[in-house]
Enzyme design. Structure first.
Site, PDB file in Angstrom:
ATOM      1  N   CYS A 122     122.576 -43.719  18.349  1.00 54.91           N
ATOM      2  CA  CYS A 122     122.207 -45.133  18.280  1.00 54.91           C
ATOM      3  C   CYS A 122     121.700 -45.373  16.864  1.00 54.91           C
ATOM      4  CB  CYS A 122     121.104 -45.443  19.285  1.00 54.91           C
ATOM      5  SG  CYS A 122     120.706 -47.209  19.360  1.00 54.91           S
ATOM      6  N   CYS A 124     119.314 -47.670  15.882  1.00 56.42           N
ATOM      7  CA  CYS A 124     118.054 -48.420  15.726  1.00 56.42           C
ATOM      8  C   CYS A 124     116.986 -47.682  14.926  1.00 56.42           C
ATOM      9  CB  CYS A 124     117.508 -48.885  17.072  1.00 56.42           C
ATOM     10  SG  CYS A 124     117.120 -47.550  18.201  1.00 56.42           S
ATOM     11  N   CYS A 132     120.250 -51.806  17.147  1.00 58.21           N
ATOM     12  CA  CYS A 132     121.080 -50.661  17.527  1.00 58.21           C
ATOM     13  C   CYS A 132     122.480 -50.760  16.939  1.00 58.21           C
ATOM     14  CB  CYS A 132     121.150 -50.564  19.047  1.00 58.21           C
ATOM     15  SG  CYS A 132     119.509 -50.430  19.799  1.00 58.21           S
ATOM     16  N   LYS A 198     122.140 -50.057  30.677  1.00 52.91           N
ATOM     17  CA  LYS A 198     120.836 -50.005  30.020  1.00 52.91           C
ATOM     18  C   LYS A 198     120.286 -51.418  29.944  1.00 52.91           C
ATOM     19  CE  LYS A 198     118.547 -48.684  25.727  1.00 52.91           C
ATOM     20  NZ  LYS A 198     118.695 -48.028  24.432  1.00 52.91           N
ATOM     21  N   ARG A 208     109.344 -47.263  21.279  1.00 52.59           N
ATOM     22  CA  ARG A 208     109.572 -47.918  19.975  1.00 52.59           C
ATOM     23  C   ARG A 208     108.450 -47.593  19.006  1.00 52.59           C
ATOM     24  NH1 ARG A 208     112.233 -53.498  22.372  1.00 52.59           N
ATOM     25  NH2 ARG A 208     113.987 -52.411  23.358  1.00 52.59           N
ATOM     26  N   GLU A 255     129.690 -52.520  33.853  1.00 51.05           N
ATOM     27  CA  GLU A 255     129.424 -51.698  32.660  1.00 51.05           C
ATOM     28  C   GLU A 255     129.734 -50.217  32.942  1.00 51.05           C
ATOM     29  OE1 GLU A 255     128.710 -51.935  29.627  1.00 51.05           O
ATOM     30  OE2 GLU A 255     127.706 -53.828  29.166  1.00 51.05           O
ATOM     31  N   LYS A 270     119.195 -47.034  33.289  1.00 56.07           N
ATOM     32  CA  LYS A 270     117.941 -46.946  32.543  1.00 56.07           C
ATOM     33  C   LYS A 270     117.279 -48.308  32.461  1.00 56.07           C
ATOM     34  CE  LYS A 270     116.341 -46.088  27.932  1.00 56.07           C
ATOM     35  NZ  LYS A 270     116.668 -46.035  26.551  1.00 56.07           N
ATOM     36  N   SER A 296     109.785 -44.273  28.575  1.00 54.72           N
ATOM     37  CA  SER A 296     108.450 -44.103  28.000  1.00 54.72           C
ATOM     38  C   SER A 296     107.374 -44.922  28.703  1.00 54.72           C
ATOM     39  CB  SER A 296     108.492 -44.465  26.511  1.00 54.72           C
ATOM     40  OG  SER A 296     108.978 -45.784  26.327  1.00 54.72           O
ATOM     41  N   TYR A 335     109.968 -37.494  30.293  1.00 55.55           N
ATOM     42  CA  TYR A 335     108.958 -36.843  29.458  1.00 55.55           C
ATOM     43  C   TYR A 335     108.037 -35.966  30.306  1.00 55.55           C
ATOM     44  CZ  TYR A 335     110.731 -40.544  26.491  1.00 55.55           C
ATOM     45  OH  TYR A 335     111.573 -41.373  25.798  1.00 55.55           O
TER      46      TYR A 335
HETATM   47  C1  PBG Z   1     117.484 -46.431  21.417  1.00 57.22           C
HETATM   48  C2  PBG Z   1     116.788 -46.009  22.640  1.00 57.22           C
HETATM   49  C3  PBG Z   1     115.667 -46.579  23.258  1.00 57.22           C
HETATM   50  C4  PBG Z   1     115.336 -45.751  24.313  1.00 57.22           C
HETATM   51  C5  PBG Z   1     116.272 -44.733  24.355  1.00 57.22           C
HETATM   52  N1  PBG Z   1     117.169 -44.922  23.320  1.00 57.22           N
HETATM   53  C6  PBG Z   1     114.857 -47.756  22.868  1.00 57.22           C
HETATM   54  C7  PBG Z   1     115.429 -49.088  22.947  1.00 57.22           C
HETATM   55  O1  PBG Z   1     116.542 -49.323  23.380  1.00 57.22           O
HETATM   56  O2  PBG Z   1     114.703 -49.983  22.492  1.00 57.22           O
HETATM   57  C8  PBG Z   1     114.172 -45.931  25.228  1.00 57.22           C
HETATM   58  C9  PBG Z   1     113.642 -44.683  25.834  1.00 57.22           C
HETATM   59  C10 PBG Z   1     112.271 -44.787  26.374  1.00 57.22           C
HETATM   60  O3  PBG Z   1     111.644 -45.858  26.422  1.00 57.22           O
HETATM   61  O4  PBG Z   1     111.770 -43.733  26.785  1.00 57.22           O
HETATM   62  N2  PBG Z   1     118.385 -47.435  21.556  1.00 57.22           N
END
Ligand code: PBG
Length: 347
Positions: A122, A124, A132, A198, A208, A255, A270, A296, A335
Site C-alpha cells: 500500500c 499510504c 493509499c 476493507k 495511523r 469486492e 477488515k 488496531s 496484534y
Molecule cells: C494501510 C493499512 C491500514 C491498516 C492496514 N493497512 C490503515 C488504513 O487503511 O488507514 C489498518 C490496520 C489496523 O488498524 O490495525 N492502507
C-alpha cells in the site's frame, strides 16, 4: 425438534469442564494467527506505540529479535508494515531494494527461514499526502496510475524473499496488476492475500499513529496544484473514495468476488468484530480461504479497558478471536497473536 423441557435440558451438557470441551464447536490454534509488525529505518530501535500498548516500531535488527519469542509461541506467520522516512507524492521509496520492509524481509528470512513472511502492499506510508494511491492534478485518487506502482512494490517484496503479498490499498484492479507482474517475473507460485472487503473504519486510528500514515494534504502539494490548474483543490481528508462504507454488505460480496476472479489466494474482511456478518456470508458464498483483520482500534479497546481493570484481557481476547473464527475466518491477523498463542496452550 427432539424433546423439550423438562426431558431435554441444554444445561446438562454444560455441567462440567470436560463436557463443555467435548462439545466445543470452534477451536483455533496459534498456527492460524498472523502477527503484524511495524518496521522503521535505523538500528536498535524499539519505540513503543502510544495507542497500542505492548506494540512497538522496530528497526530490522530489533524486529528479528522480537520475532524469536513469537516463533516459540507457535505463531508461524507475520505481516510487515513499513514506515518510510522518505515520503513524496509518487511513493518513490515504496519499491526500493533497500527500503525498510525489503531489508526486514531479508533479515528475518535469514534467521527464520520457515516463518511465513507476509508484506502489506500500500502506498499510504510512502506518500507525502498519506493516501493509499497517487493523486492526479485535481488532487483526486488516480486509480489506474497507482496500479503499476503497487505492482512494482509487490515485486520488490517478492525479490527480497516475501512469502505472501498482501495489498491493502483498495484500488480497483490491483490484484490483477500485481498477479500479472509476479507471474511475468517468475513468481507465479507466490500467493496474494487481498484486503478485499476493507471498510473505511474509525478502528484504524491507532494504526495511523503507529505507521505515520494518516491522510492529509501537505502544503507543498496544494501550492503545486494552484499553479498547474489555477484552482485550489485539496486532497481528500479521508479514505472514503476507496475504502468501503460500513453500511454495505452486498458491495463487500462483489469486492470479494472480483478479487477472487483477479487471482487472489486469500480474501480478507477488515475490521473483524463489527463485520462478523460479512465474514459469515463471504464464507458461505465463496468457500474460499478467508482472513479477518482484528485491527488496531479493536486491540486498543481491549488493552485500554484491561488497563483500567474493567475487563479481563485474556478472556476478552480469546472470546473475540473465537467469535471471528466461528463467523467463518480461516485465519486472523491480530496484534494479540503472541499473547493469545501463550494462552491457548491448553485449548
Ligand atoms: C494501510 C493499512 C491500514 C491498516 C492496514 N493497512 C490503515 C488504513 O487503511 O488507514 C489498518 C490496520 C489496523 O488498524 O490495525 N492502507
Amino acid at each position: 425438534m427432539n424433546s423439550q423441557f423438562p426431558e431435554y435440558r441444554p444445561r446438562r451438557m454444560r455441567s462440567s469442564e470436560a463436557l463443555r470441551r467435548l462439545l466445543c464447536e470452534t477451536r483455533f490454534s496459534p498456527n492460524q494467527l498472523i502477527m503484524p509488525y511495524f518496521v522503521r529505518e535505523g538500528r536498535k530501535v524499539k519505540e513503543p506505540i502510544n495507542a497500542m500498548p505492548g506494540q512497538f516500531r522496530f528497526s530490522p535488527d530489533t524486529l528479528s529479535a522480537a520475532v524469536e519469542p513469537l516463533v516459540r509461541s507457535g505463531v508461524k506467520s507475520i505481516l510487515l508494515f513499513g514506515i518510510a522516512e522518505a515520503k513524496d507524492a509518487k511513493a518513490g521509496a515504496s519499491a526500493s531494494k533497500n527500503g525498510v520492509v525489503q531489508k526486514a524481509i531479508r533479515e528475518i528470512k535469514k534467521r527464520f527461514p520457515d516463518l511465513l513472511v507476509m508484506t502489506d502492499v500500500c502506498l499510504c506510508a510512502y506518500t507525502s499526502h498519506g493516501h493509499c494511491g497517487l493523486l492526479n492534478v485535481q488532487n483526486r485518487i488516480d486509480n489506474d496510475a497507482t496500479l503499476p506502482v503497487l505492482a512494482r512494490m509487490a515485486l520488490s517484496h517478492a525479490d527480497a524473499g516475501a512469502d505472501m503479498i498482501s495489498p491493502s490499498d483498495m484500488m480497483d484492479g490491483r490484484i490483477r496488476a500485481i498477479r500479472q507482474m509476479l507471474d511475468q517475473k517468475g513468481f507465479e507460485n507466490l500467493p496474494v492475500m487481498s484486503y478485499a472487503a476493507k471498510y473505511s473504519s474509525s478502528f484504524y486510528g491507532p494504526f495511523r499513529e503507529a505507521a505515520h500514515s494518516a491522510p492529509g494534504s501537505s502544503k507543498r502539494q496544494i501550492s503545486k496544484m494552484i499553479t498547474r490548474t489555477g484552482a485550489l483543490t485539496t486532497a481528500p481528508k479521508d479514505r472514503k473514495t476507496y475504502q468501503m462504507n460500513p453500511a454495505n454488505r452486498e458491495e463487500a460480496l462483489r469486492e470479494i468476488a472480483l478479487d477472487i476472479q483477479e487471482g487472489a489466494d486469500i480474501v480478507m474482511v477488515k475490521p473483524a468484530l463489527a463485520y462478523l456478518d460479512i465474514l459469515r456470508e463471504a464464507k458461505d458464498m465463496f468457500h474460499f480461504p478467508l482472513a479477518a483483520y482484528m485491527v488496531s482500534g479493536e486491540y486498543a479497546m481491549i488493552k485500554a479497558a484491561a488497563e483500567k481493570g474493567w475487563i479481563d484481557e485474556r478472556s476478552a481476547v480469546l472470546e473475540s478471536l473465537v467469535s471471528i473464527f466461528r463467523a467463518g475466518a480461516n485465519t486472523v491477523i491480530t496484534y494479540h497473536a503472541q499473547a493469545a498463542a501463550g494462552w491457548l496452550e491448553n485449548n
